[in-house]
Design a protein around this motif. Structure first.
Motif, PDB file in Angstrom:
ATOM      1  N   ALA A 135       3.463  18.025   3.473  1.00 41.59           N
ATOM      2  CA  ALA A 135       4.416  16.924   3.656  1.00 41.59           C
ATOM      3  C   ALA A 135       4.430  16.433   5.100  1.00 41.59           C
ATOM      4  O   ALA A 135       4.465  15.224   5.362  1.00 41.59           O
ATOM      5  N   ASN A 136       4.379  17.350   6.039  1.00 46.40           N
ATOM      6  CA  ASN A 136       4.438  16.969   7.450  1.00 46.40           C
ATOM      7  C   ASN A 136       3.160  16.308   7.939  1.00 46.40           C
ATOM      8  O   ASN A 136       3.148  15.698   9.019  1.00 46.40           O
ATOM      9  N   SER A 137       2.083  16.420   7.154  1.00 50.09           N
ATOM     10  CA  SER A 137       0.840  15.739   7.524  1.00 50.09           C
ATOM     11  C   SER A 137       0.728  14.365   6.864  1.00 50.09           C
ATOM     12  O   SER A 137      -0.261  13.659   7.065  1.00 50.09           O
TER      13      SER A 137
ATOM     14  N   ARG B 243      -2.780   8.311  -0.101  1.00 51.38           N
ATOM     15  CA  ARG B 243      -3.281   9.641   0.227  1.00 51.38           C
ATOM     16  C   ARG B 243      -2.434  10.706  -0.469  1.00 51.38           C
ATOM     17  O   ARG B 243      -1.223  10.544  -0.628  1.00 51.38           O
ATOM     18  N   ASN B 244      -3.080  11.780  -0.881  1.00 56.17           N
ATOM     19  CA  ASN B 244      -2.348  12.871  -1.532  1.00 56.17           C
ATOM     20  C   ASN B 244      -1.278  13.451  -0.614  1.00 56.17           C
ATOM     21  O   ASN B 244      -0.212  13.865  -1.067  1.00 56.17           O
ATOM     22  N   GLU B 245      -1.569  13.512   0.687  1.00 60.74           N
ATOM     23  CA  GLU B 245      -0.572  14.006   1.656  1.00 60.74           C
ATOM     24  C   GLU B 245       0.651  13.089   1.677  1.00 60.74           C
ATOM     25  O   GLU B 245       1.793  13.557   1.782  1.00 60.74           O
ATOM     26  N   ASP B 246       0.406  11.781   1.561  1.00 61.98           N
ATOM     27  CA  ASP B 246       1.529  10.835   1.549  1.00 61.98           C
ATOM     28  C   ASP B 246       2.350  10.986   0.269  1.00 61.98           C
ATOM     29  O   ASP B 246       3.576  10.826   0.278  1.00 61.98           O
TER      30      ASP B 246
ATOM     31  N   THR C  47       6.224  11.895   0.192  1.00 56.20           N
ATOM     32  CA  THR C  47       7.184  11.014  -0.480  1.00 56.20           C
ATOM     33  C   THR C  47       8.002  11.776  -1.516  1.00 56.20           C
ATOM     34  O   THR C  47       9.213  11.561  -1.646  1.00 56.20           O
ATOM     35  N   LEU C  48       7.362  12.694  -2.239  1.00 55.48           N
ATOM     36  CA  LEU C  48       8.095  13.495  -3.223  1.00 55.48           C
ATOM     37  C   LEU C  48       9.097  14.428  -2.544  1.00 55.48           C
ATOM     38  O   LEU C  48      10.191  14.665  -3.066  1.00 55.48           O
ATOM     39  N   SER C  49       8.738  14.947  -1.384  1.00 59.00           N
ATOM     40  CA  SER C  49       9.663  15.798  -0.631  1.00 59.00           C
ATOM     41  C   SER C  49      10.864  14.985  -0.160  1.00 59.00           C
ATOM     42  O   SER C  49      12.016  15.445  -0.238  1.00 59.00           O
ATOM     43  N   MET C  50      10.609  13.760   0.287  1.00 58.73           N
ATOM     44  CA  MET C  50      11.706  12.889   0.703  1.00 58.73           C
ATOM     45  C   MET C  50      12.560  12.495  -0.502  1.00 58.73           C
ATOM     46  O   MET C  50      13.794  12.391  -0.389  1.00 58.73           O
ATOM     47  N   PHE C  51      11.941  12.299  -1.637  1.00 59.78           N
ATOM     48  CA  PHE C  51      12.674  11.981  -2.868  1.00 59.78           C
ATOM     49  C   PHE C  51      13.722  13.045  -3.151  1.00 59.78           C
ATOM     50  O   PHE C  51      14.912  12.749  -3.356  1.00 59.78           O
TER      51      PHE C  51
END
Length: 390
Positions: free
Chosen positions: A236-238, A286-289, A293-297
């Motif tokens: 997530a941080n990347s 990107r998969n990292e994005d 985004t799911l973590s922010m969700f």
């Protein structure tokens, strides 16, 4: 029956709580002692462990997990297999702790949820709320030689509830404090919370699911990175939050429905994510994005619910579950709710990893010697079915 009577009347009982969640990490095993019941309950966590599941077992459960259609033979086989397997893991833990199974009064087993279907989601007029946990209690009892209490959620549904979240009863007994407004927030596969008002007024207590916890993050990590979860939020941080996708994820009627309410991976799955990506043209980010985004969700859903429904003076949030170890989510919540102290449940004397297993052990203790409690608009029932070892 005489043995059951004797156990129920013991001043102090030793019980094991078992929890296997939607993340399928492993079996949480909490050995506890209980004195009293109801609001007079005193408990002590004696031992705790999580025994990881092998990948083959995870794969077999995933074949029937959160699916509208599944192989009926596989469900039937797993129901017996999981009960026996969990019994083996209990005996393994007791042996590691040097504890004789004959000294344990009861096991309280959550089982393995494979489908959760509140009427709000299945929308079939002729059918009620429903849920299904497998891992039969008779197999557990016979394997371990210990009285087993299981299938807690069915009584809750039979009495008018949705079968979840059941944390309410334990949170009230173990987490309330006069003069302090508290939220006990559990970020497991699904995020849920219990609000405990400072004045202790039962009608004000709220226990509800909020939305996705780790379930979408973990699913994306498995699919795109071949890892079980986002350790230390490194993925997530990347990445970077995609605002269009985030808005689409947040746009669902569930978030507008009145509480208490329940949900599960049946709704919040990668299909839900893919549909949101299709609507916003974000299929190729990107998969990292995506993980970011799911973590922010998850974090925004929790923040929004607290600010909209609960914000009060002298409010303290205590966090448990795997999400309590997710730096991305926890950092966001501490910044977004800056005026509200946020710690994990260890500050209440409750191991945040063990909390759900402890709560089921407590429900087992209540089933043996408690009385139905009226808490808000929740069913006043004692939950669990009894399985004798012989």
């Amino acid at each position: 029956m005489q043995k059951l009577f004797n156990i129920a009347h013991k001043s102090t009982k030793t019980g094991i709580g078992l929890m296997s969640g939607t993340s399928l990490d492993g079996l949480d095993i909490a050995l506890c002692s209980f004195t009293g019941s109801g609001l007079q309950t005193q408990f002590k966590l004696l031992q705790f462990t999580t025994i990881p599941y092998p990948q083959r077992f995870k794969d077999e459960v995933q074949q029937v997990f959160a699916r509208k259609t599944a192989d009926l033979e596989q469900v039937t086989l797993l129901n017996a297999f999981i009960g026996n397997y969990h019994g083996e893991l209990v005996l393994e833990a007791l042996a590691d702790w040097g504890i004789d199974p004959d000294t344990v009064d009861f096991i309280a087993s959550h089982g393995q949820t494979i489908y959760h279907a509140p009427k709000r989601l299945h929308r079939q007029a002729n059918y009620p709320n429903a849920t299904l946990q497998i891992g039969d209690g008779d197999h557990l009892a016979v394997k371990t030689g210990i009285l087993t209490i299981s299938d807690f959620r069915q009584k809750h549904i039979a009495a008018g509830g949705e079968g979840a979240p059941l944390a309410l009863y334990g949170d009230v007994l173990l987490g309330s404090k006069a003069g302090e407004n508290r939220i006990l927030l559990n970020i497991g596969g699904i995020a849920n919370l219990t609000y405990l008002p400072a004045d202790g007024e039962p009608a004000k207590i709220l226990c509800t699911d909020i939305g996705p916890g780790n379930t979408l993050i973990d699913a994306a990590c498995r699919k795109y990175f071949n890892v079980a979860y986002d350790q230390d939020s490194a993925i997530a941080n990347s990445g970077k939050v995609n605002e269009d996708l985030l808005r689409a994820l947040l746009h669902h009627a569930f978030f507008e429905e009145a509480s208490p309410k329940t949900t599960g991976p049946e709704l919040f799955s990668l299909i839900y994510v893919e549909q949101a990506q299709f609507r916003t043209g974000t299929e190729h980010i990107r998969n990292e994005d995506l993980v970011c985004t799911l973590s922010m969700f998850t974090a925004v859903v929790i923040e929004t619910f607290v600010k909209t429904n609960i914000m009060a003076d002298n409010l303290h949030i205590f966090v448990s579950g795997g999400g309590a170890r997710n730096p991305f989510i926890m950092t966001y919540l501490k910044q977004a709710l800056a005026d509200t102290p946020i710690t994990n449940t260890a500050s209440l004397g409750i191991d945040p990893d063990a909390k759900e297993a402890i709560l089921f052990a407590l429900l087992g203790n209540e089933a043996l010697c408690g009385e139905p409690m009226t808490i808000g608009n929740n069913p006043a029932v004692l939950m669990g079915k009894l399985s004798f070892p012989g």
